[in-house]
Design a protein around this motif. Structure first.
Motif, PDB file in Angstrom:
ATOM      1  N   THR A 345      12.280 105.987 -26.191  1.00  0.00           N
ATOM      2  CA  THR A 345      12.622 105.071 -27.277  1.00  0.00           C
ATOM      3  C   THR A 345      13.453 105.783 -28.339  1.00  0.00           C
ATOM      4  OG1 THR A 345      10.513 103.937 -26.930  1.00  0.00           O
ATOM      5  CG2 THR A 345      11.683 103.474 -28.978  1.00  0.00           C
ATOM      6  N   PRO A 346      14.590 105.227 -28.744  1.00  0.00           N
ATOM      7  CA  PRO A 346      15.375 105.798 -29.852  1.00  0.00           C
ATOM      8  C   PRO A 346      14.553 105.796 -31.141  1.00  0.00           C
ATOM      9  CG  PRO A 346      16.651 104.144 -28.653  1.00  0.00           C
ATOM     10  CD  PRO A 346      15.239 104.035 -28.166  1.00  0.00           C
ATOM     11  N   ASP A 347      14.782 106.789 -32.014  1.00  0.00           N
ATOM     12  CA  ASP A 347      13.974 106.910 -33.230  1.00  0.00           C
ATOM     13  C   ASP A 347      14.061 105.666 -34.100  1.00  0.00           C
ATOM     14  OD1 ASP A 347      12.392 108.699 -35.145  1.00  0.00           O
ATOM     15  OD2 ASP A 347      14.070 108.060 -36.392  1.00  0.00           O
ATOM     16  N   GLU A 348      15.255 105.051 -34.179  1.00  0.00           N
ATOM     17  CA  GLU A 348      15.401 103.901 -35.061  1.00  0.00           C
ATOM     18  C   GLU A 348      14.641 102.673 -34.561  1.00  0.00           C
ATOM     19  OE1 GLU A 348      18.937 103.944 -32.220  1.00  0.00           O
ATOM     20  OE2 GLU A 348      17.802 105.389 -33.429  1.00  0.00           O
ATOM     21  N   MET A 349      14.090 102.742 -33.336  1.00  0.00           N
ATOM     22  CA  MET A 349      13.325 101.621 -32.793  1.00  0.00           C
ATOM     23  C   MET A 349      11.866 101.968 -32.561  1.00  0.00           C
ATOM     24  SD  MET A 349      15.809  99.798 -30.002  1.00  0.00           S
ATOM     25  CE  MET A 349      14.413  98.800 -29.510  1.00  0.00           C
ATOM     26  N   ARG A 350      11.478 103.217 -32.848  1.00  0.00           N
ATOM     27  CA  ARG A 350      10.119 103.639 -32.495  1.00  0.00           C
ATOM     28  C   ARG A 350       9.048 102.823 -33.205  1.00  0.00           C
ATOM     29  NH1 ARG A 350      11.999 109.400 -32.217  1.00  0.00           N
ATOM     30  NH2 ARG A 350      11.988 109.890 -29.991  1.00  0.00           N
ATOM     31  N   GLY A 351       9.307 102.441 -34.456  1.00  0.00           N
ATOM     32  CA  GLY A 351       8.315 101.655 -35.162  1.00  0.00           C
ATOM     33  C   GLY A 351       8.038 100.336 -34.470  1.00  0.00           C
ATOM     34  N   ARG A 352       9.110  99.635 -34.065  1.00  0.00           N
ATOM     35  CA  ARG A 352       8.947  98.333 -33.432  1.00  0.00           C
ATOM     36  C   ARG A 352       8.346  98.452 -32.035  1.00  0.00           C
ATOM     37  NH1 ARG A 352      14.978  96.754 -34.975  1.00  0.00           N
ATOM     38  NH2 ARG A 352      14.981  99.039 -35.080  1.00  0.00           N
ATOM     39  N   VAL A 353       8.778  99.459 -31.269  1.00  0.00           N
ATOM     40  CA  VAL A 353       8.232  99.635 -29.928  1.00  0.00           C
ATOM     41  C   VAL A 353       6.769 100.065 -29.994  1.00  0.00           C
ATOM     42  CG1 VAL A 353       8.401 101.000 -27.807  1.00  0.00           C
ATOM     43  CG2 VAL A 353      10.469 100.092 -28.880  1.00  0.00           C
ATOM     44  N   ASN A 354       6.463 101.002 -30.900  1.00  0.00           N
ATOM     45  CA  ASN A 354       5.069 101.435 -31.032  1.00  0.00           C
ATOM     46  C   ASN A 354       4.177 100.322 -31.568  1.00  0.00           C
ATOM     47  OD1 ASN A 354       4.554 104.298 -30.255  1.00  0.00           O
ATOM     48  ND2 ASN A 354       6.299 104.669 -31.596  1.00  0.00           N
ATOM     49  N   ALA A 355       4.741  99.419 -32.375  1.00  0.00           N
ATOM     50  CA  ALA A 355       3.957  98.275 -32.849  1.00  0.00           C
ATOM     51  C   ALA A 355       3.568  97.376 -31.691  1.00  0.00           C
ATOM     52  CB  ALA A 355       4.746  97.501 -33.897  1.00  0.00           C
ATOM     53  N   VAL A 356       4.532  97.111 -30.785  1.00  0.00           N
ATOM     54  CA  VAL A 356       4.217  96.296 -29.613  1.00  0.00           C
ATOM     55  C   VAL A 356       3.212  97.019 -28.723  1.00  0.00           C
ATOM     56  CG1 VAL A 356       5.166  95.199 -27.546  1.00  0.00           C
ATOM     57  CG2 VAL A 356       6.474  95.171 -29.680  1.00  0.00           C
ATOM     58  N   ASN A 357       3.399  98.324 -28.550  1.00  0.00           N
ATOM     59  CA  ASN A 357       2.457  99.109 -27.754  1.00  0.00           C
ATOM     60  C   ASN A 357       1.068  99.056 -28.364  1.00  0.00           C
ATOM     61  OD1 ASN A 357       1.664 100.850 -25.653  1.00  0.00           O
ATOM     62  ND2 ASN A 357       1.977 102.649 -26.943  1.00  0.00           N
ATOM     63  N   SER A 358       0.995  99.152 -29.693  1.00  0.00           N
ATOM     64  CA  SER A 358      -0.302  99.077 -30.372  1.00  0.00           C
ATOM     65  C   SER A 358      -0.937  97.705 -30.201  1.00  0.00           C
ATOM     66  CB  SER A 358      -0.139  99.388 -31.863  1.00  0.00           C
ATOM     67  OG  SER A 358       0.186 100.745 -32.062  1.00  0.00           O
ATOM     68  N   LEU A 359      -0.105  96.664 -30.175  1.00  0.00           N
ATOM     69  CA  LEU A 359      -0.632  95.319 -29.940  1.00  0.00           C
ATOM     70  C   LEU A 359      -1.270  95.237 -28.558  1.00  0.00           C
ATOM     71  CD1 LEU A 359      -0.986  92.354 -30.699  1.00  0.00           C
ATOM     72  CD2 LEU A 359       1.312  91.922 -29.797  1.00  0.00           C
ATOM     73  N   PHE A 360      -0.615  95.822 -27.573  1.00  0.00           N
ATOM     74  CA  PHE A 360      -1.183  95.838 -26.227  1.00  0.00           C
ATOM     75  C   PHE A 360      -2.497  96.606 -26.210  1.00  0.00           C
ATOM     76  CE2 PHE A 360       1.753  94.245 -22.859  1.00  0.00           C
ATOM     77  CZ  PHE A 360       2.715  93.697 -23.686  1.00  0.00           C
ATOM     78  N   ILE A 361      -2.511  97.764 -26.887  1.00  0.00           N
ATOM     79  CA  ILE A 361      -3.729  98.566 -26.931  1.00  0.00           C
ATOM     80  C   ILE A 361      -4.835  97.818 -27.666  1.00  0.00           C
ATOM     81  CG2 ILE A 361      -4.763 100.700 -27.812  1.00  0.00           C
ATOM     82  CD1 ILE A 361      -2.005 102.012 -27.444  1.00  0.00           C
ATOM     83  N   GLY A 362      -4.472  97.208 -28.806  1.00  0.00           N
ATOM     84  CA  GLY A 362      -5.452  96.453 -29.567  1.00  0.00           C
ATOM     85  C   GLY A 362      -5.981  95.266 -28.798  1.00  0.00           C
ATOM     86  N   THR A 363      -5.089  94.607 -28.043  1.00  0.00           N
ATOM     87  CA  THR A 363      -5.522  93.485 -27.226  1.00  0.00           C
ATOM     88  C   THR A 363      -6.548  93.943 -26.196  1.00  0.00           C
ATOM     89  OG1 THR A 363      -3.387  92.388 -27.502  1.00  0.00           O
ATOM     90  CG2 THR A 363      -4.746  91.670 -25.658  1.00  0.00           C
ATOM     91  N   SER A 364      -6.249  95.069 -25.540  1.00  0.00           N
ATOM     92  CA  SER A 364      -7.170  95.553 -24.510  1.00  0.00           C
ATOM     93  C   SER A 364      -8.481  96.031 -25.104  1.00  0.00           C
ATOM     94  CB  SER A 364      -6.517  96.696 -23.715  1.00  0.00           C
ATOM     95  OG  SER A 364      -6.224  97.799 -24.550  1.00  0.00           O
ATOM     96  N   ASN A 365      -8.456  96.614 -26.291  1.00  0.00           N
ATOM     97  CA  ASN A 365      -9.676  97.151 -26.891  1.00  0.00           C
ATOM     98  C   ASN A 365     -10.446  96.094 -27.682  1.00  0.00           C
ATOM     99  OD1 ASN A 365      -9.232  99.727 -25.855  1.00  0.00           O
ATOM    100  ND2 ASN A 365      -8.044 100.362 -27.624  1.00  0.00           N
ATOM    101  N   GLN A 366      -9.849  95.613 -28.787  1.00  0.00           N
ATOM    102  CA  GLN A 366     -10.571  94.680 -29.648  1.00  0.00           C
ATOM    103  C   GLN A 366     -10.774  93.311 -28.992  1.00  0.00           C
ATOM    104  OE1 GLN A 366      -8.132  96.859 -31.499  1.00  0.00           O
ATOM    105  NE2 GLN A 366     -10.045  97.995 -31.468  1.00  0.00           N
ATOM    106  N   LEU A 367      -9.696  92.734 -28.391  1.00  0.00           N
ATOM    107  CA  LEU A 367      -9.872  91.452 -27.722  1.00  0.00           C
ATOM    108  C   LEU A 367     -10.743  91.617 -26.480  1.00  0.00           C
ATOM    109  CD1 LEU A 367      -9.074  88.541 -28.127  1.00  0.00           C
ATOM    110  CD2 LEU A 367      -7.108  88.906 -26.628  1.00  0.00           C
TER     111      LEU A 367
END
Length: 415
Positions: A345-367
């Motif tokens: 992931t390019p640095d200028e997009m890491r926040g947005r990509v990591n946010a989506v990745n965190s959503l997936f992780i949060g979905t698997s864990n909390q949901l």
């Protein structure tokens, strides 16, 4: 830094990484925050089950922790790519500290209700929704690309150590008094905020101030969609852990099935992290150099089988052993996924990509906790866990067919 570099003799806890002052402060911040959150999770889980005796309430705790992440994901990513990531992390950790200290006061006054716990969990979930992807995006600006993979491995080992100590710490502190884990967690969050505030990054990134449009906000989703390896990997983790995770039901197992008490709950919560830490150390010295995709599928299958063993166990030692295997097998997916996401992931997009990745992780864990609690309410905890483990095995079979590109991944840098 590639997998082959590890094979040539690099240690997991590399002195060249730990000599970086900013990286040490990054580790302190992540570790203190994780210790606080894990300790707090055990205390709140035990407390709400003690008050209500309801598996449904344990499921709702996971749901309300996940809900802010679902709502805020794309706002988080855009902010992390436009503003100072250190400042965002600091604000999040201080909000968490304040929330936890208020909880401690309410416990001290004996006025904390299940509804109050759910409100606090929602606030903490919102703070975590900002903190996790922002801190993940911060790491490449601290160590640089040449040391990134080694830094990820080292960071993973520290985080897994926190996941081991945190739940056990929560159980022990709760045994000293209901108020103790809340105030200790508050102090740890304050220490985490102070540490992230002292970090100096290699560049002023993110510096881009592109106009906020629908396209820029959802650029992380677009990147993942056009990168099949990343899409397949994070979705595999999403559904495997969503179905196979039994974390929400551990208070029921510790209290009613294994009769292990709050300290036993802490041990059960720590067991997956112990297995994950052992695996991260092993992978640091003996990395997956070839056949990473195939080995990842095998690891997720082992995760499902170990979940079934835990579900059917009535012995504390066997339950802990099964959870050790759960954590060790899951860690393989964590290392592969984290390395790919950061390096591709390019640095200028890491926040947005990591946010989506965190959503997936949060979905698997909390949901996943919500799903487990609801299913346990209908079918009982044992049946719910068995169905989850079988579901994970089914996901592995489906994903091997739907994402053949994953089977062809050979190296941890995605090449």
């Amino acid at each position: 830094m590639t997998s082959q570099d590890f094979a040539n003799g690099s240690d997991l806890l590399s002195p060249s990484v730990l000599q970086n002052r900013n990286y040490r402060h990054f580790l302190i911040s992540r570790t203190c925050s994780s210790l606080a959150f894990q300790s707090l999770t055990v205390a709140m889980g035990w407390m709400i089950y003690e008050i209500t005796g309801s598996a449904w309430m344990l499921g709702w705790v996971g749901f309300f922790q996940f809900l802010p992440m679902l709502i805020l994901t794309f706002v988080v990513g855009a902010m992390a790519d436009r503003y100072d990531r250190r400042r965002i992390g600091l604000i999040c950790q201080w909000v968490e500290a304040l929330t936890v200290l208020v909880l401690g006061v309410l416990v001290w006054k004996q006025s904390l209700t299940p509804q109050g716990i759910l409100v606090a969990v929602t606030i903490l979930g919102a703070a975590q929704a900002f903190e996790r992807p922002t801190m993940a995006s911060l790491l490449p600006g601290i160590v640089g690309p040449a040391m990134l993979q080694r830094a990820i491995a080292t960071s993973t080992s520290f985080m897994q150590t926190a996941l081991i100590v945190g739940p056990a710490l929560g159980g022990v502190l709760y045994g000293f008094g209901h108020i103790v884990p809340f105030f200790v967690s508050g102090l740890l969050f304050l220490a985490a905020g102070y540490s992230v505030g002292t970090i100096r990054i290699l560049s002023a990134a993110p510096t881009a101030r592109t106009p906020v449009t629908f396209e820029t906000i959802f650029a992380g989703v677009a990147f993942i969609r056009r990168t099949p390896a990343v899409l397949g990997m994070i979705s595999l983790d999403l559904f495997a852990v969503l179905l196979g995770g039994a974390t929400a039901l551990l208070p029921i197992y510790a209290s009613d099935i294994l009769e292990a008490g709050p300290f036993g709950l802490g041990l059960l919560r720590s067991a997956p992290a112990i297995g994950a830490l052992a695996m991260s150390i092993y992978l640091g010295r003996y990395p997956v150099v070839a056949g990473a995709g195939r080995k990842m599928f095998a690891a997720v299958a082992v995760f499902g089988l170990a979940t079934i063993v835990f579900a059917l166990s009535t012995q504390v030692w066997l339950s802990i052993l099964a959870l050790l295997v759960v954590g060790a097998s899951d860690n393989i997916s964590v290392v592969v996924r984290s390395s790919l996401v950061q390096l591709m992931t390019p640095d200028e997009m890491r926040g947005r990509v990591n946010a989506v990745n965190s959503l997936f992780i949060g979905t698997s864990n909390q949901l996943g906790e919500f799903e487990s609690g609801m299913m346990a309410g209908f079918l009982g905890p044992v049946t719910a866990c068995v169905i989850g483990g079988v579901g994970t095995l089914a996901v592995v079979a489906i994903w091997m067919s739907a994402f053949p590109v994953l089977r062809r991944i050979e190296r941890l840098d995605g090449k």
